[in-house]
Motif scaffolding. Structure first.
Motif, PDB file in Angstrom:
ATOM      1  N   ALA A   1       0.842  -1.194   0.000  1.00  0.00           N
ATOM      2  CA  ALA A   1       0.000   0.000   0.000  1.00  0.00           C
ATOM      3  C   ALA A   1       0.876   1.243   0.000  1.00  0.00           C
ATOM      4  N   THR A   2       0.482   2.227  -0.770  1.00  0.00           N
ATOM      5  CA  THR A   2       1.190   3.502  -0.842  1.00  0.00           C
ATOM      6  C   THR A   2       0.158   4.626  -0.740  1.00  0.00           C
ATOM      7  N   ALA A   3       0.652   5.846  -0.541  1.00  0.00           N
ATOM      8  CA  ALA A   3      -0.244   6.991  -0.428  1.00  0.00           C
ATOM      9  C   ALA A   3       0.486   8.251  -0.832  1.00  0.00           C
ATOM     10  N   ASP A   4      -0.269   9.320  -1.018  1.00  0.00           N
ATOM     11  CA  ASP A   4       0.351  10.592  -1.391  1.00  0.00           C
ATOM     12  C   ASP A   4       1.167  11.157  -0.235  1.00  0.00           C
ATOM     13  N   SER A   5       0.781  10.833   1.007  1.00  0.00           N
ATOM     14  CA  SER A   5       1.499  11.314   2.186  1.00  0.00           C
ATOM     15  C   SER A   5       1.009  10.526   3.391  1.00  0.00           C
ATOM     16  N   TYR A   6       1.721  10.661   4.507  1.00  0.00           N
ATOM     17  CA  TYR A   6       1.284  10.015   5.735  1.00  0.00           C
ATOM     18  C   TYR A   6       2.026  10.605   6.930  1.00  0.00           C
ATOM     19  N   VAL A   7       1.435  10.403   8.087  1.00  0.00           N
ATOM     20  CA  VAL A   7       2.031  10.818   9.348  1.00  0.00           C
ATOM     21  C   VAL A   7       2.980   9.720   9.825  1.00  0.00           C
ATOM     22  N   THR A   8       4.106  10.091  10.395  1.00  0.00           N
ATOM     23  CA  THR A   8       5.060   9.112  10.908  1.00  0.00           C
ATOM     24  C   THR A   8       4.370   8.152  11.870  1.00  0.00           C
TER      25      THR A   8
ATOM     26  N   SER B   1     -12.073  -5.860 -12.752  1.00  0.00           N
ATOM     27  CA  SER B   1     -10.770  -6.481 -12.602  1.00  0.00           C
ATOM     28  C   SER B   1      -9.647  -5.483 -12.894  1.00  0.00           C
ATOM     29  N   TYR B   2      -8.825  -5.218 -11.882  1.00  0.00           N
ATOM     30  CA  TYR B   2      -7.662  -4.348 -11.999  1.00  0.00           C
ATOM     31  C   TYR B   2      -6.569  -4.858 -11.070  1.00  0.00           C
ATOM     32  N   ARG B   3      -5.350  -4.441 -11.347  1.00  0.00           N
ATOM     33  CA  ARG B   3      -4.252  -4.753 -10.427  1.00  0.00           C
ATOM     34  C   ARG B   3      -4.198  -3.740  -9.287  1.00  0.00           C
ATOM     35  N   TYR B   4      -4.455  -2.482  -9.598  1.00  0.00           N
ATOM     36  CA  TYR B   4      -4.354  -1.414  -8.606  1.00  0.00           C
ATOM     37  C   TYR B   4      -5.745  -0.858  -8.287  1.00  0.00           C
ATOM     38  N   PHE B   5      -6.002  -0.670  -7.004  1.00  0.00           N
ATOM     39  CA  PHE B   5      -7.220  -0.009  -6.555  1.00  0.00           C
ATOM     40  C   PHE B   5      -6.811   1.105  -5.588  1.00  0.00           C
ATOM     41  N   GLN B   6      -7.543   2.211  -5.630  1.00  0.00           N
ATOM     42  CA  GLN B   6      -7.203   3.292  -4.720  1.00  0.00           C
ATOM     43  C   GLN B   6      -8.448   4.028  -4.240  1.00  0.00           C
ATOM     44  N   LEU B   7      -8.307   4.593  -3.037  1.00  0.00           N
ATOM     45  CA  LEU B   7      -9.273   5.548  -2.540  1.00  0.00           C
ATOM     46  C   LEU B   7      -8.806   6.931  -2.968  1.00  0.00           C
ATOM     47  N   TRP B   8      -9.667   7.647  -3.638  1.00  0.00           N
ATOM     48  CA  TRP B   8      -9.384   9.023  -4.030  1.00  0.00           C
ATOM     49  C   TRP B   8     -10.267   9.909  -3.142  1.00  0.00           C
ATOM     50  N   ILE B   9      -9.635  10.668  -2.255  1.00  0.00           N
ATOM     51  CA  ILE B   9     -10.343  11.406  -1.215  1.00  0.00           C
ATOM     52  C   ILE B   9     -10.389  12.886  -1.560  1.00  0.00           C
ATOM     53  N   THR B  10     -11.607  13.405  -1.672  1.00  0.00           N
ATOM     54  CA  THR B  10     -11.785  14.820  -2.013  1.00  0.00           C
ATOM     55  C   THR B  10     -12.365  15.626  -0.867  1.00  0.00           C
ATOM     56  N   GLY B  11     -12.958  14.949   0.111  1.00  0.00           N
ATOM     57  CA  GLY B  11     -13.501  15.627   1.291  1.00  0.00           C
ATOM     58  C   GLY B  11     -13.026  14.917   2.531  1.00  0.00           C
ATOM     59  N   PRO B  12     -12.019  15.450   3.236  1.00  0.00           N
ATOM     60  CA  PRO B  12     -11.350  14.725   4.317  1.00  0.00           C
ATOM     61  C   PRO B  12     -12.252  14.290   5.460  1.00  0.00           C
ATOM     62  N   SER B  13     -12.994  15.224   6.105  1.00  0.00           N
ATOM     63  CA  SER B  13     -13.761  14.831   7.287  1.00  0.00           C
ATOM     64  C   SER B  13     -14.956  15.740   7.474  1.00  0.00           C
ATOM     65  N   ASN B  14     -15.782  15.367   8.460  1.00  0.00           N
ATOM     66  CA  ASN B  14     -16.966  16.145   8.797  1.00  0.00           C
ATOM     67  C   ASN B  14     -16.682  17.203   9.853  1.00  0.00           C
ATOM     68  N   TYR B  15     -15.452  17.265  10.335  1.00  0.00           N
ATOM     69  CA  TYR B  15     -15.102  18.178  11.421  1.00  0.00           C
ATOM     70  C   TYR B  15     -14.669  19.530  10.852  1.00  0.00           C
ATOM     71  N   PRO B  16     -15.240  20.609  11.345  1.00  0.00           N
ATOM     72  CA  PRO B  16     -14.869  21.933  10.822  1.00  0.00           C
ATOM     73  C   PRO B  16     -13.366  22.188  10.897  1.00  0.00           C
TER      74      PRO B  16
ATOM     75  N   THR C   1      -2.945  19.105   2.879  1.00  0.00           N
ATOM     76  CA  THR C   1      -4.162  19.714   2.351  1.00  0.00           C
ATOM     77  C   THR C   1      -4.417  19.234   0.927  1.00  0.00           C
ATOM     78  N   GLY C   2      -5.642  19.418   0.456  1.00  0.00           N
ATOM     79  CA  GLY C   2      -5.996  19.021  -0.904  1.00  0.00           C
ATOM     80  C   GLY C   2      -6.421  17.559  -0.982  1.00  0.00           C
ATOM     81  N   ASN C   3      -6.632  17.091  -2.222  1.00  0.00           N
ATOM     82  CA  ASN C   3      -7.046  15.709  -2.436  1.00  0.00           C
ATOM     83  C   ASN C   3      -5.955  14.736  -1.989  1.00  0.00           C
ATOM     84  N   LYS C   4      -6.380  13.550  -1.564  1.00  0.00           N
ATOM     85  CA  LYS C   4      -5.447  12.536  -1.073  1.00  0.00           C
ATOM     86  C   LYS C   4      -5.776  11.198  -1.715  1.00  0.00           C
ATOM     87  N   TRP C   5      -4.798  10.286  -1.726  1.00  0.00           N
ATOM     88  CA  TRP C   5      -5.071   8.947  -2.236  1.00  0.00           C
ATOM     89  C   TRP C   5      -4.342   7.888  -1.419  1.00  0.00           C
TER      90      TRP C   5
END
Length: 199
Positions: free
Chosen positions: A17-24, A128-143, A57-61
């Motif tokens: 699994a990989t992502a655009d960024s992550y917290v240590t 059928s695909y080799r790669y699947f990803q979550l594309w996140i455009t709205g992070p959370s419900n918290y202001p 900030t911005g979209n995440k995957w």
């Protein structure tokens, strides 16, 4: 009566699994490790914070490489509330996408204005695909919060017929060297039965 059924296989569990960024310490691999929270039994305890967490900030995957093309019909995402956090941190808007090369992506399903701790959805037809990803455009419900928190990202193929149920005696006979004490545990979000160690 005691019955034992084969559980559906989570295709994403343990895959790269990989992502655009992550917290240590809250890396993408923790979103496919089979654990949702610490509410499991005995030595099967999950890590203290078994989630992928990104603060950019911005979209995440969040992306999973299945190793080869696999047919996926059902997808499940366990969000902040499923891991014991404030449900207002649940991811709000996101998509499931598939790709053959991790370059060109096809949107397979879209979730908007989510309030649930766990999203459990079926595609109209298996894809059928080799790669699947979550594309996140709205992070959370918290202001003012722009983080993404994914405790588990799961992918399942088309349902298969369950194996014939085993009787309690048949299960015990299959493990003659183990004690006959059974315990119920939660692992990979599925209920399972296991034996205590040998007496």
């Amino acid at each position: 009566e005691f019955e034992l059924y084969e559980q559906p296989l989570n295709l994403a569990r343990g895959k790269v699994a990989t992502a655009d960024s992550y917290v240590t310490g809250e890396t993408p691999s923790l979103a496919v490790d089979g654990f949702v929270s610490q509410l499991v039994d005995d030595s099967w305890d999950a890590p203290a914070d078994s989630k992928w967490h990104a603060t950019a900030t911005g979209n995440k995957w969040l992306r999973v490489d299945l190793g080869s093309a696999k047919s996926v019909l059902k997808w499940v995402v366990h969000l902040a509330g499923a891991g014991g956090e404030d449900p207002r941190f649940n991811t709000l808007n996101f998509q499931l996408q598939g790709s053959a090369d991790a370059k060109t992506w096809t949107t397979l399903d879209t979730v908007t204005n989510n309030r649930s701790n766990t999203t459990n959805r079926n595609l109209p037809t298996a894809k059928s695909y080799r790669y699947f990803q979550l594309w996140i455009t709205g992070p959370s419900n918290y202001p003012s919060d722009h983080d993404a928190r994914i405790y588990e990202f799961q992918l399942y193929g088309p349902e298969v017929l369950p194996t014939p149920p085993a009787t309690f005696t048949e299960v015990l006979d299959a493990f003659p060297h183990h004690t006959k004490t059974l315990k119920l545990m939660k692992y990979d979000s599925e209920a399972a039965v296991y034996f205590d160690q040998d007496s």
